[in-house]
Enzyme design. Structure first.
Site: not given
Ligand code: DQA
Length: 148
Positions: A9-10, A17, A22, A74, A77, A80, A87, A98, A100-102, A107, A111
């Site tokens: 998501p997002n 964003r 990011y 990725n 959210a 978490h 599963d 897995e 993550h950009l950040s 953080r 997270r």
């Molecule tokens: C994220 C980190 C997550 O905590 C956050 O909810 C995201 C982006 C990242 O790529 O850094 O939406 O997955």
């Protein structure tokens, strides 16, 4: 080798964003770079973004049947919050990395918990769009080792 790259998501908002967190690269640009690298490594890469947990679950659930050898994800959210994604990854028994950009460890406290990381081969975080490229390299190296 066929790789499935899933974005949660997002992430469609990347580029605008929270750029301080990011960066300014769009998801389209990152996915273009990811596809290019995969091709250089002799792999086919299919990417899919969704804001809907169920759609991500469906893609993971049929990944084996769809002929994928491994997954880069990725979960955003959902990392978490989602026992269901955890599963699903455990259930398909395909190696997953897995991404993550950040640097999620640096953080908010919430997270720092990932439901999905324990069922993945590993986690790459904190390198912006390059996290995806590092994850693809790691997954391909892992799959090559499994073949031997
Ligand atoms: C994220 C980190 C997550 O905590 C956050 O909810 C995201 C982006 C990242 O790529 O850094 O939406 O997955």
């Amino acid at each position: 080798m066929k790789l499935l790259l899933l974005n949660g998501p997002n992430l469609q908002l990347l580029g605008t964003r929270e750029p301080a967190v990011y960066g300014i690269e769009t998801l389209t640009s990152i996915m273009d770079r990811a596809r290019k690298l995969a091709a250089e490594l002799g792999c086919e890469l299919c990417d899919f973004q969704s804001n809907h947990e169920g759609e991500l679950l469906d893609r993971i659930g049929r990944a084996g049947k769809d002929g994928f050898d491994g997954i880069v994800i990725n979960p955003a959210a959902f990392t978490h919050t989602s026992v269901a994604l955890r599963d699903a990854i455990a259930g398909v028994a395909l190696p997953a990395v897995e991404v993550h950009l950040s640097n999620v460890e640096a953080r908010d406290e919430f997270r720092r918990q990932s439901f999905t990381a324990p069922v993945c081969v590993g986690v790459i975080a904190g390198f912006g769009g390059d996290s995806y490229l590092l994850a693809i390299r790691a997954l391909v190296a892992h799959l090559n080792k499994l073949k031997k």
